[in-house]
Write an enzyme that holds these catalytic residues in place. Structure first.
Site, PDB file in Angstrom:
ATOM      1  N   ARG A  98      79.691   7.629  98.120  1.00  0.00           N
ATOM      2  CA  ARG A  98      81.072   7.920  98.518  1.00  0.00           C
ATOM      3  C   ARG A  98      81.154   9.040  99.545  1.00  0.00           C
ATOM      4  O   ARG A  98      81.920   8.961 100.510  1.00  0.00           O
ATOM      5  CB  ARG A  98      81.906   8.246  97.272  1.00  0.00           C
ATOM      6  CG  ARG A  98      83.362   8.598  97.539  1.00  0.00           C
ATOM      7  CD  ARG A  98      84.047   7.732  98.579  1.00  0.00           C
ATOM      8  NE  ARG A  98      83.858   6.303  98.373  1.00  0.00           N
ATOM      9  CZ  ARG A  98      84.066   5.402  99.323  1.00  0.00           C
ATOM     10  NH1 ARG A  98      84.409   5.767 100.544  1.00  0.00           N
ATOM     11  NH2 ARG A  98      83.893   4.116  99.076  1.00  0.00           N
ATOM     12  N   LYS A 133      93.689  20.515 116.388  1.00  0.00           N
ATOM     13  CA  LYS A 133      94.324  19.943 115.200  1.00  0.00           C
ATOM     14  C   LYS A 133      93.318  19.061 114.464  1.00  0.00           C
ATOM     15  O   LYS A 133      93.434  17.837 114.405  1.00  0.00           O
ATOM     16  CB  LYS A 133      95.566  19.150 115.599  1.00  0.00           C
ATOM     17  CG  LYS A 133      96.656  20.011 116.207  1.00  0.00           C
ATOM     18  CD  LYS A 133      97.841  19.175 116.660  1.00  0.00           C
ATOM     19  CE  LYS A 133      98.913  20.037 117.307  1.00  0.00           C
ATOM     20  NZ  LYS A 133     100.058  19.229 117.791  1.00  0.00           N
ATOM     21  N   LYS A 165     100.214  30.071 125.114  1.00  0.00           N
ATOM     22  CA  LYS A 165     101.337  29.231 124.722  1.00  0.00           C
ATOM     23  C   LYS A 165     102.606  30.075 124.658  1.00  0.00           C
ATOM     24  O   LYS A 165     102.591  31.275 124.964  1.00  0.00           O
ATOM     25  CB  LYS A 165     101.032  28.543 123.396  1.00  0.00           C
ATOM     26  CG  LYS A 165      99.691  27.785 123.411  1.00  0.00           C
ATOM     27  CD  LYS A 165      99.417  27.034 122.143  1.00  0.00           C
ATOM     28  CE  LYS A 165     100.225  25.759 122.103  1.00  0.00           C
ATOM     29  NZ  LYS A 165      99.820  24.908 120.946  1.00  0.00           N
ATOM     30  N   GLU A 195     100.314  26.801 128.883  1.00  0.00           N
ATOM     31  CA  GLU A 195     101.243  25.755 128.487  1.00  0.00           C
ATOM     32  C   GLU A 195     102.598  26.007 129.142  1.00  0.00           C
ATOM     33  O   GLU A 195     103.143  27.114 129.068  1.00  0.00           O
ATOM     34  CB  GLU A 195     101.391  25.742 126.969  1.00  0.00           C
ATOM     35  CG  GLU A 195     102.367  24.700 126.443  1.00  0.00           C
ATOM     36  CD  GLU A 195     102.565  24.816 124.952  1.00  0.00           C
ATOM     37  OE1 GLU A 195     101.770  24.215 124.211  1.00  0.00           O
ATOM     38  OE2 GLU A 195     103.491  25.535 124.529  1.00  0.00           O
ATOM     39  N   ASP A 216     103.681  20.310 128.605  1.00  0.00           N
ATOM     40  CA  ASP A 216     104.007  20.025 127.212  1.00  0.00           C
ATOM     41  C   ASP A 216     105.292  19.228 127.075  1.00  0.00           C
ATOM     42  O   ASP A 216     106.371  19.667 127.505  1.00  0.00           O
ATOM     43  CB  ASP A 216     104.127  21.334 126.437  1.00  0.00           C
ATOM     44  CG  ASP A 216     104.301  21.116 124.950  1.00  0.00           C
ATOM     45  OD1 ASP A 216     103.568  20.288 124.386  1.00  0.00           O
ATOM     46  OD2 ASP A 216     105.171  21.773 124.344  1.00  0.00           O
TER      47      ASP A 216
END
Length: 277
Positions: A98, A133, A165, A195, A216
């Protein structure tokens, strides 16, 4: 990818699965001298990734197991195709099964999703790239799978590239101040990405020493205008709301890169199975 990139992950996964009693099912119903051959097969078409990682799981459980890959990372498979074969003690194969399939299925799912996006943008000059992410603890595996699927890797962490950002800009006082401070801190050899959310911000970013602008959540018209404004002076990256159905149109705006978060934060698994002969 080196073993150091995944052995810790494997050890943690096995410890989670085995606890302090081990595989009580296999150990109670299968004799210790039973031996088997297990064939790992694809149950759906896709792109394989994680072949060596799956092999390392079997070796970690029992070094006497013999693992023989039939495919390499990046290879296409159809339903029923063999990916690898493992021989040895039946108990050991089932104990490892597994964990090995979980990692192989996830990595192959990432590679398959990336390959489908890359196929959609073929011929445009745009390339599919990943993001941060990723599943915590699995970043190196996820990014390896993206590359196996024909994508390119973005920064691996907070340590290897600067990405400024909206919150960085607010805290620094201005976009110009943020880029200037970053350039002084990291020098000329570290890439800086900024960004931007609109063409006004883009104009400001182009007056700095940034190497790439991340466009963005812009619509197609804004993306085309942004690419024209940049004029090849820096790299361009589109991000936000990218789907298989929309990625070709985004690529045709002329952006250099298209970053896609879902290929690593919620990838569809490739269905793989292990069958005893």
């Amino acid at each position: 990818m080196e073993p150091s990139d995944y052995l810790v992950v494997i050890d943690q996964a096995l410890a989670e699965d085995l606890g302090d009693r081990g595989d009580i099912t296999s150990n109670s119903v299968i004799s210790a001298d039973s031996r088997s051959t297990g064939r790992i097969v694809a149950r759906a078409p896709g792109i394989v990734a994680g072949v060596q990682v799956a092999g390392a799981v079997f070796e970690r459980v029992d070094p006497t197991l013999s693992y023989r890959p039939a495919r390499s990372d990046g290879d296409p498979v159809d339903y029923g195709d063999a990916i690898a074969t493992v021989d040895g003690p039946s108990r050991s194969i089932l104990t490892a099964e597994r964990t090995a399939l979980n990692l192989l299925g996830r990595m192959s799912g990432v590679a398959t999703a990336t390959a489908r996006l890359a196929e959609e943008v073929a011929g445009t000059g745009s390339r599919i790239t990943d993001t941060r992410k990723t599943m915590p603890g699995l970043r190196m595996l996820d990014k390896h799978a993206v590359a196996a699927g024909g994508g390119v890797n973005h920064r691996f962490g907070l340590y290897d590239q600067v990405m400024i950002k909206d919150n960085h800009i607010v805290a620094a006082g201005s976009l110009e101040d943020a880029v200037a401070a970053a350039r002084v801190a990291v020098g000329a050899d570290v890439k800086i990405t900024v960004e931007v959310e609109n063409l006004s911000q883009l104009s400001v970013a182009l007056s700095t020493s940034a190497d790439r602008v991340l466009l963005d959540n812009m619509d197609l018209g804004e993306l085309r205008a942004a690419v024209e404004m940049v004029g090849g002076s820096v790299e361009t990256e589109a991000s936000g709301g990218v789907k298989l159905e929309t990625v070709r149109a985004i690529a045709e705006t002329g952006v250099d890169f298209i970053s896609v978060g879902w290929i690593t934060h919620s990838p569809p698994q490739l269905d793989v199975a292990l069958d005893f002969a």
